[in-house]
Scaffold this active site. Structure first.
Site, PDB file in Angstrom:
ATOM      1  N   ASP A 179       0.951  -1.305  -0.137  1.00  0.00           N
ATOM      2  CA  ASP A 179       0.131  -0.051  -0.102  1.00  0.00           C
ATOM      3  C   ASP A 179       0.870   1.011   0.030  1.00  0.00           C
ATOM      4  O   ASP A 179       1.920   1.347   0.886  1.00  0.00           O
ATOM      5  CB  ASP A 179      -0.918   0.015   1.248  1.00  0.00           C
ATOM      6  CG  ASP A 179      -2.077   1.094   1.312  1.00  0.00           C
ATOM      7  OD1 ASP A 179      -1.713   2.135   0.946  1.00  0.00           O
ATOM      8  OD2 ASP A 179      -3.270   0.620   1.304  1.00  0.00           O
ATOM      9  N   ILE A 180       0.489   2.218  -1.021  1.00  0.00           N
ATOM     10  CA  ILE A 180       1.510   3.422  -1.046  1.00  0.00           C
ATOM     11  C   ILE A 180       1.241   4.271  -0.010  1.00  0.00           C
ATOM     12  O   ILE A 180       2.127   5.147   0.190  1.00  0.00           O
ATOM     13  CB  ILE A 180       1.317   4.160  -2.590  1.00  0.00           C
ATOM     14  CG1 ILE A 180       2.205   4.948  -2.750  1.00  0.00           C
ATOM     15  CG2 ILE A 180      -0.066   4.644  -2.336  1.00  0.00           C
ATOM     16  CD1 ILE A 180       3.766   3.965  -3.191  1.00  0.00           C
ATOM     17  N   GLU A 202     -12.530   3.519  -1.361  1.00  0.00           N
ATOM     18  CA  GLU A 202     -11.675   4.512  -2.038  1.00  0.00           C
ATOM     19  C   GLU A 202     -11.509   3.820  -3.417  1.00  0.00           C
ATOM     20  O   GLU A 202     -11.688   4.465  -4.344  1.00  0.00           O
ATOM     21  CB  GLU A 202     -10.196   4.589  -1.397  1.00  0.00           C
ATOM     22  CG  GLU A 202      -9.380   5.738  -2.096  1.00  0.00           C
ATOM     23  CD  GLU A 202      -7.902   5.761  -1.509  1.00  0.00           C
ATOM     24  OE1 GLU A 202      -7.915   5.622  -0.187  1.00  0.00           O
ATOM     25  OE2 GLU A 202      -7.150   5.947  -2.303  1.00  0.00           O
ATOM     26  N   HIS A 213      -6.731  -5.653   2.939  1.00  0.00           N
ATOM     27  CA  HIS A 213      -5.253  -4.946   3.447  1.00  0.00           C
ATOM     28  C   HIS A 213      -5.002  -6.009   4.566  1.00  0.00           C
ATOM     29  O   HIS A 213      -5.615  -6.496   5.489  1.00  0.00           O
ATOM     30  CB  HIS A 213      -5.986  -3.934   4.513  1.00  0.00           C
ATOM     31  CG  HIS A 213      -6.407  -2.943   3.570  1.00  0.00           C
ATOM     32  ND1 HIS A 213      -5.594  -1.620   3.330  1.00  0.00           N
ATOM     33  CD2 HIS A 213      -7.772  -2.296   3.112  1.00  0.00           C
ATOM     34  CE1 HIS A 213      -6.527  -0.744   2.598  1.00  0.00           C
ATOM     35  NE2 HIS A 213      -7.640  -1.066   2.621  1.00  0.00           N
ATOM     36  N   HIS A 271     -10.219  -5.745  -2.613  1.00  0.00           N
ATOM     37  CA  HIS A 271      -8.745  -6.079  -1.963  1.00  0.00           C
ATOM     38  C   HIS A 271      -8.896  -6.073  -0.175  1.00  0.00           C
ATOM     39  O   HIS A 271      -9.845  -5.683   0.293  1.00  0.00           O
ATOM     40  CB  HIS A 271      -7.742  -4.716  -2.241  1.00  0.00           C
ATOM     41  CG  HIS A 271      -8.391  -3.255  -1.935  1.00  0.00           C
ATOM     42  ND1 HIS A 271      -9.333  -2.663  -2.622  1.00  0.00           N
ATOM     43  CD2 HIS A 271      -8.385  -2.614  -0.951  1.00  0.00           C
ATOM     44  CE1 HIS A 271      -9.776  -1.811  -2.064  1.00  0.00           C
ATOM     45  NE2 HIS A 271      -9.123  -1.333  -0.987  1.00  0.00           N
TER      46      HIS A 271
HETATM   47  P1  5GP Z   1      -9.864   1.485   0.625  1.00  0.00           P
HETATM   48  O1  5GP Z   1     -10.504   1.341  -1.018  1.00  0.00           O
HETATM   49  O2  5GP Z   1      -9.739   0.132   1.251  1.00  0.00           O
HETATM   50  O3  5GP Z   1     -10.540   2.400   1.305  1.00  0.00           O
HETATM   51  O4  5GP Z   1      -8.416   2.161   0.300  1.00  0.00           O
HETATM   52  C1  5GP Z   1      -7.851   1.864  -0.759  1.00  0.00           C
HETATM   53  C2  5GP Z   1      -6.231   1.552  -0.385  1.00  0.00           C
HETATM   54  O5  5GP Z   1      -5.601   1.595  -1.715  1.00  0.00           O
HETATM   55  C3  5GP Z   1      -5.870   2.687   0.609  1.00  0.00           C
HETATM   56  O6  5GP Z   1      -5.117   2.169   1.675  1.00  0.00           O
HETATM   57  C4  5GP Z   1      -4.723   3.585  -0.669  1.00  0.00           C
HETATM   58  O7  5GP Z   1      -3.449   3.899   0.155  1.00  0.00           O
HETATM   59  C5  5GP Z   1      -4.316   2.424  -1.316  1.00  0.00           C
HETATM   60  N1  5GP Z   1      -4.001   2.803  -2.903  1.00  0.00           N
HETATM   61  C6  5GP Z   1      -4.646   3.619  -3.342  1.00  0.00           C
HETATM   62  N2  5GP Z   1      -4.120   3.920  -4.734  1.00  0.00           N
HETATM   63  C7  5GP Z   1      -2.969   3.357  -4.620  1.00  0.00           C
HETATM   64  C8  5GP Z   1      -2.010   3.168  -5.594  1.00  0.00           C
HETATM   65  O8  5GP Z   1      -1.971   3.732  -6.728  1.00  0.00           O
HETATM   66  N3  5GP Z   1      -0.891   2.346  -5.422  1.00  0.00           N
HETATM   67  C9  5GP Z   1      -0.800   1.865  -3.990  1.00  0.00           C
HETATM   68  N4  5GP Z   1       0.031   1.068  -3.921  1.00  0.00           N
HETATM   69  N5  5GP Z   1      -1.806   1.702  -3.154  1.00  0.00           N
HETATM   70  C10 5GP Z   1      -2.859   2.628  -3.463  1.00  0.00           C
END
Ligand code: 5GP
Length: 132
Positions: free
Chosen positions: A28-29, A87, A94, A92
Site C-alpha cells: 500500500d502506497i 476508495e 489489507h 482488496h
Molecule cells: P480502500 O478502498 O480500502 O478504502 O483504500 C484503498 C487503499 O489503496 C488505500 O489504503 C490506499 O493507500 C491504497 N491505494 C490507493 N491508490 C493506490 C496506488 O495507486 N498504489 C498503491 N500501492 N496503493 C494505493
C-alpha cells in the site's frame, strides 16, 4: 479500468510482493505500518462479497501465504486483516502488521517511506515467499 487493474498490467508502478495466475499483492502506497500489503484478485470486481465463492476462498488462501511472509520481515504480534473498499472499486484485502488494535485504525496518519525503503520491504517479503 480500476487503478489496481492498471497496476496489475504494469501501466502504473507498484512495489510488487507476489503474483500468481489469479491474484496479485503489492505494498500500500499510504501504509499504516511497514509491510502494509494489498491483496487483490486479478479479475476486476468492485465489492469483495460479489466475488465468486472460489475466488474469495482463493484470495484468502493467497493472503495467508503473504501474511506468513510479512510476519517474518516485520516485527509484530499479528497480521491484521481489513476490508474497506471505499476508495478503490477493486476488491482488496489489507494485510497490516499490528501490535495493538490502534495499529489498524485507518483514521490515523499514514506513514511515509522512501522508494528504497518500500523496495527493500517488498523484496524482503518476496524473498520469504520464495523460502516457504
Ligand atoms: P480502500 O478502498 O480500502 O478504502 O483504500 C484503498 C487503499 O489503496 C488505500 O489504503 C490506499 O493507500 C491504497 N491505494 C490507493 N491508490 C493506490 C496506488 O495507486 N498504489 C498503491 N500501492 N496503493 C494505493
Amino acid at each position: 479500468m480500476s487503478i489496481f487493474t492498471k497496476i496489475i498490467k504494469g501501466e502504473i508502478p507498484c512495489y510488487k510482493v507476489a503474483e500468481d495466475k489469479d491474484y496479485f499483492a503489492f505494498l500500500d502506497i499510504n501504509p499504516l505500518a511497514k509491510g502494509h500489503t494489498l491483496v487483490i484478485p486479478k479479475r476486476e470486481t468492485d465489492y469483495i462479497f460479489d466475488l465468486h465463492d472460489n475466488e474469495l476462498a482463493g484470495l484468502m488462501i493467497f493472503a495467508k501465504k503473504i501474511a506468513k511472509a510479512i510476519e517474518k520481515v516485520v516485527t509484530c504480534k499479528r497480521i491484521g486483516i481489513a476490508v474497506i473498499g471505499l476508495e478503490v472499486p477493486h476488491a482488496h484485502i489489507h494485510l497490516i502488521p499490528i501490535d495493538k488494535v490502534q495499529d489498524i485504525d485507518f483514521s490515523r496518519p499514514k506513514l511515509r517511506f522512501t522508494e528504497s525503503e518500500f523496495r527493500e520491504t517488498a523484496e524482503a517479503i518476496m524473498k520469504e515467499l520464495g523460502n516457504q
